[in-house]
Design a protein around this motif. Structure first.
Motif, short mmCIF file in Angstrom:
data_model
loop_
_atom_site.label_atom_id
_atom_site.label_comp_id
_atom_site.label_asym_id
_atom_site.label_seq_id
_atom_site.Cartn_x
_atom_site.Cartn_y
_atom_site.Cartn_z
N SER A 1 -4.34 34.75 64.05
CA SER A 1 -3.99 35.31 65.53
C SER A 1 -2.37 35.11 65.45
O SER A 1 -1.80 35.83 65.85
CB SER A 1 -4.44 33.59 66.29
N LEU A 2 -1.34 34.44 64.69
CA LEU A 2 -0.29 34.66 65.02
C LEU A 2 0.55 35.69 64.76
O LEU A 2 1.61 36.03 64.97
CB LEU A 2 0.13 32.73 63.80
N LYS A 3 -0.45 35.84 63.29
CA LYS A 3 0.04 37.19 62.54
C LYS A 3 -0.62 38.22 63.85
O LYS A 3 0.85 39.56 63.56
CB LYS A 3 -0.78 37.68 61.10
N ARG A 4 -1.52 38.51 64.85
CA ARG A 4 -1.86 39.48 66.05
C ARG A 4 -0.28 38.92 66.37
O ARG A 4 -0.45 40.62 67.15
CB ARG A 4 -2.78 38.83 66.51
N ILE A 5 -0.21 38.06 67.64
CA ILE A 5 1.31 37.77 67.56
C ILE A 5 2.05 38.94 67.18
O ILE A 5 2.87 40.22 68.27
CB ILE A 5 0.96 36.57 67.76
N ILE A 6 2.58 38.72 66.58
CA ILE A 6 3.83 38.88 65.64
C ILE A 6 3.43 40.92 65.38
O ILE A 6 5.08 41.40 66.11
CB ILE A 6 3.81 38.56 64.53
N SER B 1 0.35 47.04 72.72
CA SER B 1 1.15 46.45 72.24
C SER B 1 0.89 44.99 73.37
O SER B 1 0.76 43.97 73.01
CB SER B 1 2.41 47.13 72.10
N ALA B 2 1.46 45.30 74.68
CA ALA B 2 1.06 44.11 75.79
C ALA B 2 -0.33 43.82 74.94
O ALA B 2 -0.69 42.31 75.23
CB ALA B 2 1.24 44.62 77.15
N VAL B 3 -1.30 44.30 75.36
CA VAL B 3 -2.91 43.66 75.11
C VAL B 3 -2.80 43.01 74.46
O VAL B 3 -3.99 41.65 73.59
CB VAL B 3 -3.72 44.75 75.89
N TYR B 4 -2.20 43.65 72.88
CA TYR B 4 -2.50 43.04 71.91
C TYR B 4 -1.83 41.69 71.80
O TYR B 4 -2.51 40.82 70.59
CB TYR B 4 -2.20 44.11 70.44
N VAL B 5 -1.01 41.47 72.09
CA VAL B 5 -0.38 40.40 71.86
C VAL B 5 -0.97 39.18 73.06
O VAL B 5 -1.39 38.00 72.50
CB VAL B 5 1.15 40.15 72.92
N GLY C 1 -3.75 39.77 73.36
CA GLY C 1 -5.26 39.48 72.80
C GLY C 1 -4.75 38.18 71.37
O GLY C 1 -5.65 37.55 71.17
N GLY C 2 -3.60 37.81 70.92
CA GLY C 2 -3.47 36.70 69.94
C GLY C 2 -3.57 35.46 70.68
O GLY C 2 -3.86 34.78 69.82
N PHE C 3 -3.30 35.71 71.94
CA PHE C 3 -2.44 34.72 72.34
C PHE C 3 -3.95 33.99 73.15
O PHE C 3 -4.19 32.38 72.52
CB PHE C 3 -1.96 34.20 73.79
N PHE C 4 -5.07 34.55 73.51
CA PHE C 4 -5.66 34.03 73.49
C PHE C 4 -6.56 33.35 72.56
O PHE C 4 -8.05 32.76 72.65
CB PHE C 4 -7.15 35.22 74.48
N GLN C 5 -6.59 34.75 71.58
CA GLN C 5 -7.44 34.22 70.16
C GLN C 5 -7.12 32.66 69.72
O GLN C 5 -8.19 31.95 69.56
CB GLN C 5 -7.45 34.99 68.74
#
Length: 351
Positions: free
Chosen positions: A4-9, A74-78, A80-84
């Motif tokens: 999840s952290l990698k996804r946010i980054i 990119s915003a949705v991806y970030v 999504g990382g927080f929700f994960q």
């Protein structure tokens, strides 16, 4: 947490790259820096404000659509990382790890338990009941998770590593117990621990009797052989069932027979037969004739009842089993002298 952290980054990096690229692109069309940044923000977030300048060329419109797609993705991806991270409970895990690290730093005069297998779980349960502080070191994530669910302080790592033992506070620990099922690992851990802390009291588990000497040479103060203890326990259950039943009435006395053997004492049990000279006599007569060779600690009556610490005036009845504590050799000699029969009844047989 890494996924999840990698996804946010990755999402944040792509978003930042989109903002910078779009700003440069608008400036290339002749817009000022402030106008370009403003246009990028209202475009990506879709706030609905009017355009700064007319977008009246096909290339500028295509560029604006690309900015919308890249920025929104990119915003949705970030997000999504927080929700994960939230759904997996990783934020709570991070706080839990922080709390555990603080508790680890506060440990003093504690016990380090290397291994949370079958023996380790039994050991920690006993220590937890006595409020003894301890830390579990294991390199198996599943066992670490199980220990954490029980509220224990844990350290995920290889106990043969000096840095792991140092992180577990070996310099402040009172005891280290290595209870892994691998004798070679127990020897190596013992060697490492003894080198790091010469004053540490080390208890090591051994699977084979031949390992006991090696563990002692490695620096173990005590070596426990579960297989040997289990076999001795079973032998006592076969040869001394009444004595074992009596001892098991108090949890703290379960291993008393093994401890007494170290000082040349043992429990014996003998039944009172119809031709016994002590039949119908008070137990004081048996102790007098024993001339101090033993003491009577309990009587198991024919009906199954147990009299602990019997009074000297207690009368012995036929079928009673007398539980004696005395020096090895003295009690059997007394039994032969007075023709007492050693009780050999098995569990499940009738009394």
């Amino acid at each position: 947490m890494q996924s999840s952290l990698k996804r946010i980054i990755i999402g944040a990096s792509f978003f930042l790259a989109t903002v910078v690229g779009a700003t440069i692109g608008y400036m290339a069309y002749g817009w000022s820096f402030l106008d370009a940044v403003y246009m990028v923000i209202i475009t990506i977030f879709g706030v609905g404000f009017g355009e700064v300048k007319p977008i009246n060329t096909p290339s500028l419109r295509a560029f604006t659509m690309l900015v919308i797609i890249c920025g929104t993705t990119s915003a949705v991806y970030v997000v999504g990382g927080f929700f994960q991270m939230l759904t997996e409970g990783e934020i709570n895990k991070a706080f839990s790890d922080r709390r555990m690290n603080k508790e680890m730093e506060c440990l003093e005069n504690h016990v380090i338990i290397c291994g949370f297998g079958r023996i380790g779980r039994i050991l920690t349960t006993k220590l937890a009941k006595t409020a003894q502080s301890f830390i579990i070191v294991d390199n198996n994530p599943d066992r670490i998770r199980l220990a954490q669910e029980k509220g224990y302080i844990t350290l995920n790592g290889n106990a043969t590593d000096e840095s792991i033992l140092q992180k577990a506070g070996i310099d402040k620990a009172r005891v280290l117990a290595t209870v892994l099922p691998d004798d070679a690992l127990n020897v190596f851990i013992t060697l490492t621990a003894r080198e790091l802390s010469p004053q540490l009291y080390i208890i090591a588990r051994g699977e084979y009797p031949s390992t006991e000497k090696k563990l002692k040479l490695a620096g173990a103060d005590q070596v426990v052989l579960p297989a040997t203890i289990g076999a001795e326990r079973m032998a006592h259950l076969i040869t001394h069932p009444a004595a074992i039943d009596f001892l098991q009435e108090d949890e703290g006395r379960r291993n008393l027979n093994e401890l007494l053997a170290d000082i040349d004492l043992q429990f014996e049990e003998y039944s009172i037969l119809s031709n016994s000279p002590f039949l119908g006599q008070p137990i004081s007569q048996m102790e007098v004739r024993g001339q101090g060779a033993f003491i009577i600690v309990a009587i198991r009556q024919f009906d199954g009842g147990v009299i602990a610490h019997p009074d000297n005036s207690t009368i012995l009845q036929q079928g009673d089993t007398v539980i004696l504590l005395g020096h090895r050799g003295d009690v059997p000699n007394f039994a032969r002298r007075y023709a007492l029969r050693r009780e050999m009844r098995y569990r499940g047989s009738s009394w």
